[in-house]
Design an enzyme around this catalytic site. Structure first.
Site, PDB file in Angstrom:
ATOM      1  N   ARG A   1       2.733  -6.700 -23.627  1.00  0.00           N
ATOM      2  CA  ARG A   1       2.507  -5.297 -23.989  1.00  0.00           C
ATOM      3  C   ARG A   1       2.248  -5.355 -25.491  1.00  0.00           C
ATOM      4  O   ARG A   1       3.151  -5.655 -26.261  1.00  0.00           O
ATOM      5  CB  ARG A   1       3.720  -4.454 -23.631  1.00  0.00           C
TER       6      ARG A   1
ATOM      7  N   ALA B   1      15.216   3.703   6.128  1.00  0.00           N
ATOM      8  CA  ALA B   1      16.164   4.424   5.266  1.00  0.00           C
ATOM      9  C   ALA B   1      16.445   5.823   5.808  1.00  0.00           C
ATOM     10  O   ALA B   1      15.569   6.460   6.402  1.00  0.00           O
ATOM     11  CB  ALA B   1      15.598   4.522   3.856  1.00  0.00           C
ATOM     12  N   GLU B   2      17.659   6.293   5.590  1.00  0.00           N
ATOM     13  CA  GLU B   2      18.032   7.639   6.043  1.00  0.00           C
ATOM     14  C   GLU B   2      17.430   8.697   5.115  1.00  0.00           C
ATOM     15  O   GLU B   2      17.053   9.778   5.536  1.00  0.00           O
ATOM     16  CB  GLU B   2      19.557   7.786   6.072  1.00  0.00           C
TER      17      GLU B   2
ATOM     18  N   VAL C   1     -11.938 -14.488 -10.422  1.00  0.00           N
ATOM     19  CA  VAL C   1     -12.873 -14.204 -11.524  1.00  0.00           C
ATOM     20  C   VAL C   1     -13.457 -15.521 -12.049  1.00  0.00           C
ATOM     21  O   VAL C   1     -14.677 -15.639 -12.238  1.00  0.00           O
ATOM     22  CB  VAL C   1     -12.151 -13.436 -12.677  1.00  0.00           C
TER      23      VAL C   1
ATOM     24  N   THR D   1      -0.994  -3.897 -10.363  1.00  0.00           N
ATOM     25  CA  THR D   1       0.314  -3.365 -10.737  1.00  0.00           C
ATOM     26  C   THR D   1       1.077  -3.094  -9.444  1.00  0.00           C
ATOM     27  O   THR D   1       0.472  -2.669  -8.454  1.00  0.00           O
ATOM     28  CB  THR D   1       0.194  -2.073 -11.584  1.00  0.00           C
TER      29      THR D   1
ATOM     30  N   ASP E   1      -0.284   2.986  -8.476  1.00  0.00           N
ATOM     31  CA  ASP E   1      -0.471   4.333  -9.035  1.00  0.00           C
ATOM     32  C   ASP E   1      -1.797   4.486  -9.762  1.00  0.00           C
ATOM     33  O   ASP E   1      -1.906   5.232 -10.732  1.00  0.00           O
ATOM     34  CB  ASP E   1       0.702   4.662  -9.983  1.00  0.00           C
TER      35      ASP E   1
ATOM     36  N   ARG F   1      29.041   1.074   5.491  1.00  0.00           N
ATOM     37  CA  ARG F   1      28.843   1.551   4.129  1.00  0.00           C
ATOM     38  C   ARG F   1      27.546   2.332   3.960  1.00  0.00           C
ATOM     39  O   ARG F   1      26.607   2.181   4.736  1.00  0.00           O
ATOM     40  CB  ARG F   1      28.783   0.357   3.171  1.00  0.00           C
TER      41      ARG F   1
ATOM     42  N   ARG G   1       8.776   4.461 -11.816  1.00  0.00           N
ATOM     43  CA  ARG G   1       9.242   5.491 -12.747  1.00  0.00           C
ATOM     44  C   ARG G   1       8.481   6.800 -12.525  1.00  0.00           C
ATOM     45  O   ARG G   1       9.053   7.868 -12.570  1.00  0.00           O
ATOM     46  CB  ARG G   1       9.032   4.985 -14.176  1.00  0.00           C
TER      47      ARG G   1
ATOM     48  N   GLY H   1       2.627  -4.964 -17.057  1.00  0.00           N
ATOM     49  CA  GLY H   1       3.623  -5.593 -16.182  1.00  0.00           C
ATOM     50  C   GLY H   1       2.970  -6.627 -15.278  1.00  0.00           C
ATOM     51  O   GLY H   1       1.851  -6.425 -14.824  1.00  0.00           O
TER      52      GLY H   1
ATOM     53  N   ASP I   1       3.019  -0.803  -8.741  1.00  0.00           N
ATOM     54  CA  ASP I   1       3.311   0.619  -8.478  1.00  0.00           C
ATOM     55  C   ASP I   1       2.286   1.349  -7.595  1.00  0.00           C
ATOM     56  O   ASP I   1       2.564   2.438  -7.100  1.00  0.00           O
ATOM     57  CB  ASP I   1       3.414   1.384  -9.806  1.00  0.00           C
TER      58      ASP I   1
ATOM     59  N   ASP J   1      -2.814   1.143 -15.665  1.00  0.00           N
ATOM     60  CA  ASP J   1      -3.588   2.168 -16.368  1.00  0.00           C
ATOM     61  C   ASP J   1      -3.519   2.043 -17.893  1.00  0.00           C
ATOM     62  O   ASP J   1      -4.480   2.380 -18.583  1.00  0.00           O
ATOM     63  CB  ASP J   1      -3.236   3.582 -15.886  1.00  0.00           C
ATOM     64  N   GLY J   2      -2.394   1.521 -18.431  1.00  0.00           N
ATOM     65  CA  GLY J   2      -2.313   1.285 -19.877  1.00  0.00           C
ATOM     66  C   GLY J   2      -3.356   0.265 -20.300  1.00  0.00           C
ATOM     67  O   GLY J   2      -4.073   0.446 -21.293  1.00  0.00           O
TER      68      GLY J   2
END
Ligand code: ATP
Length: 328
Positions: A76, A191-192, A27, A130, A134, A167, A176, A15, A132, A107-108
């Site tokens: 990918r 955020a609540e 680099v 990335t 992660d 609202r 994910r 991604g 994420d 990581d992929g």
């Protein structure tokens, strides 16, 4: 000792993330600084297989530090998952007399890079990019800070309309398998509730919390939901569930989607990308390949690719507590 590395290939894969261009720039310029020829590979591992190489120089990366996306493009690659595909890639590398490969991705990307390196005894170094956040072995991945700022700005805008109409908004953000984006932007955007893949807070708790908010006089609410939230409900089902149990709420859904990947990288990501790019090249020169460069306690460090892939990043429990306290 004489530097035996003459040519380093670099690619972006998986991604896209804001700051990938800043890492390419870093680099490339670090290579030139150390008298190494940088070779850009287009379209990730597919480009490696197809031999889409281009020698770069310090000027090839001008004007990109502030640009989102990746000038090298990303992909990918299914082919690279097969041994035959990786062998094709190795042949391209040898034909182009490349001495080391720097892969920029998640990581992929590192899994592919590690397998390739072990099969062909070829030096590979990873740079974590990335949105994420992660990846084990680095407190921050390149792109996370930019993506969280994009999400926070979106939540601020949604808040304006939510409060004007009394609202409840469910805002779905990327993540994910990891709730770092949701947790950080949920706290920053006030955020609540925050629903993430790592914790199952349960739907009952969500209803209780919204009831409590209503009682204490809140006229609008924001619930940030990570794509992989543990309740297992998609964000539209969550909205229906809440409307069924809390008839006073006028609920809406905002799925932020791919806008989270785009945009100009933040100062933090540009600096991180610049530091990690230089460290990756210097680590390649000093034969510390097989590692990922990362940041820990604001220091650049190496983590074996094997560990970076297998290790799990933990959610910050303290932030969860802060979020709970803030949403009284
Ligand atoms: P993001 O976290 O943004 O999704 P990523 O690097 O994890 O980034 P992936 O699509 O998982 O993204 O991986 C990028 C590429 O790495 C894959 O398309 C594939 O070419 C290669 N790759 C991933 N896993 C493997 C594997 N087990 N063997 C060989 N190559 C792999």
């Amino acid at each position: 000792m004489k530097n035996q590395i003459k040519k380093i290939a670099l690619l972006t894969s998986g991604g896209d993330a804001p700051g990938m261009n800043a890492s390419i720039r870093s680099v490339v310029r670090a290579c030139v600084f150390h008298n190494i020829i940088p070779v850009g590979v287009y379209k990730g591992y597919d480009g490696l297989i197809e031999g889409r190489f281009e020698e770069m120089n310090a000027r090839s990366v001008k004007g990109i530090i502030n640009k989102g996306g990746t000038i090298l493009k990303t992909a990918r690659s299914e082919k690279f998952k097969s041994k035959a595909g990786r062998y094709e890639a190795y042949k391209s590398i040898k034909e182009n007399k490349i001495d080391g490969l720097i892969v920029i991705g998640g990581d992929g990307t590192f899994t592919g890079g590690l397998i390739f390196s072990e099969e062909n005894k070829f030096p590979v170094i990873g740079i974590p990019a990335t949105i994420d956040n992660d990846i084990f072995g680095t407190s921050h991945t390149i792109g996370f800070d930019s993506a969280t700022n994009t999400v926070m700005n979106a939540i601020d805008k949604i808040r304006d309309t939510a409060s004007s109409h009394n609202r409840l908004f469910f805002v779905e953000v990327m993540g994910r398998d990891a709730g770092h984006i949701a947790l950080n932007t949920g706290v920053a955007g006030g955020a609540e509730e925050i629903l993430i893949p790592e914790e199952n807070l349960g739907l009952d708790r969500l209803i209780q919390s919204l009831k409590r908010s209503e009682k204490t006089g809140k006229s609008s609410s924001i619930v940030v939901v990570a794509e992989g939230d543990k309740t297992g409900e998609n964000v539209f089902h969550l909205k229906e569930y809440v409307e069924k149990h809390l008839s006073n709420y006028d609920a809406r859904v905002a799925v932020l989607g791919h806008m989270q990947r785009g945009g100009t990288p933040t100062c933090f990501d540009r600096v991180l990308a610049s530091r990690l790019g230089v460290y990756a090249v210097e680590s390649m020169i000093s034969k510390k390949d097989g590692n990922m460069v990362g940041l820990q306690n604001n220091k650049v460090v190496l983590t074996p690719l094997k560990k970076a892939i297998k290790g799990v990043t933990k959610i910050n429990k303290e932030l969860l507590k802060v979020s709970d306290i803030m949403s009284i």
